[in-house]
Design an enzyme around this catalytic site. Sequence first.
Site, short mmCIF file in Angstrom:
data_model
loop_
_atom_site.label_atom_id
_atom_site.label_comp_id
_atom_site.label_asym_id
_atom_site.label_seq_id
_atom_site.Cartn_x
_atom_site.Cartn_y
_atom_site.Cartn_z
CE LYS A 10 53.11 32.80 35.14
NZ LYS A 10 52.09 32.03 35.57
CE1 TYR A 50 48.63 35.46 37.61
CE2 TYR A 50 50.30 36.85 38.95
CZ TYR A 50 50.03 35.94 37.83
OH TYR A 50 51.03 35.56 37.02
CG PHE A 58 46.25 28.77 43.19
CD1 PHE A 58 46.75 29.93 42.57
CD2 PHE A 58 45.32 27.97 42.78
CE1 PHE A 58 45.89 30.62 41.41
CE2 PHE A 58 44.37 28.76 41.66
CZ PHE A 58 44.85 29.73 41.17
NE ARG A 86 44.31 31.31 27.25
CZ ARG A 86 44.78 31.11 28.56
NH1 ARG A 86 45.56 32.14 29.24
NH2 ARG A 86 44.24 30.48 29.58
CB THR A 92 47.38 26.20 33.81
OG1 THR A 92 46.58 27.13 33.13
CG2 THR A 92 47.76 26.84 34.98
CG ASN A 113 52.54 28.36 34.96
OD1 ASN A 113 53.03 29.39 35.18
ND2 ASN A 113 51.08 28.23 34.67
CG HIS A 116 50.24 35.65 32.48
ND1 HIS A 116 49.40 35.41 33.08
CD2 HIS A 116 49.69 36.84 31.65
CE1 HIS A 116 48.08 36.07 32.96
NE2 HIS A 116 48.52 37.10 31.98
CD GLU A 127 46.71 39.89 31.72
OE1 GLU A 127 45.72 39.40 32.32
OE2 GLU A 127 47.43 39.43 30.92
#
Length: 145
Positions: A10, A50, A58, A86, A92, A113, A116, A127
């Site tokens: 990110k 998203y 948010f 993950r 998260t 964070n 992803h 995705e």
Amino acid sequence: MSNKTLAILKPDCIRKNLIGKVISHIQEAGFKILAMKMVKLTPDAAKGFYEVHKDRPFFNDLITYMTSGPCVPIVLEKDNAVEEFRKLIGATDPAKAEEGTIRKLYADNIQENIIHGSDSNENAIKEIAYFFSRKELIEINGWNN
Ligand code: CMP
């Protein structure tokens, strides 16, 4: 397909010059990189990605953050990729992430964070297709076989 997942480094990861460190963690954990690029998301592209979060409080902040600089989407391969990845990135919220996870090590807060990871095999397929054309993937690893 259950051996592939999509990672996105990110904008905060890129701003903090952490691309190399984060990719090292990923490779040391045994993931193979099948495709990778740097992109600057438009607001529409970020909203599309998203979409599932569009009613969350948010959402607008998330779109501002994800369009604030370039991102690096990466297609990864490993047995049980979604779950294994993950585990590697952690919760998260970095405050709740396990020691040694990428978010615990490098992320500032629940929004910024760092990284992803797809949350299911079904979403991984969608995705990956969101960022990579069939041609890009076929050329790398017989994606279409
Ligand atoms: P990720 O799980 O990759 O995809 C959804 C993103 O929304 C998440 O990472 C965070 O960047 C952001 N996010 C999720 N929950 C919150 C929250 N409670 N407050 C702010 N941002 C969030």
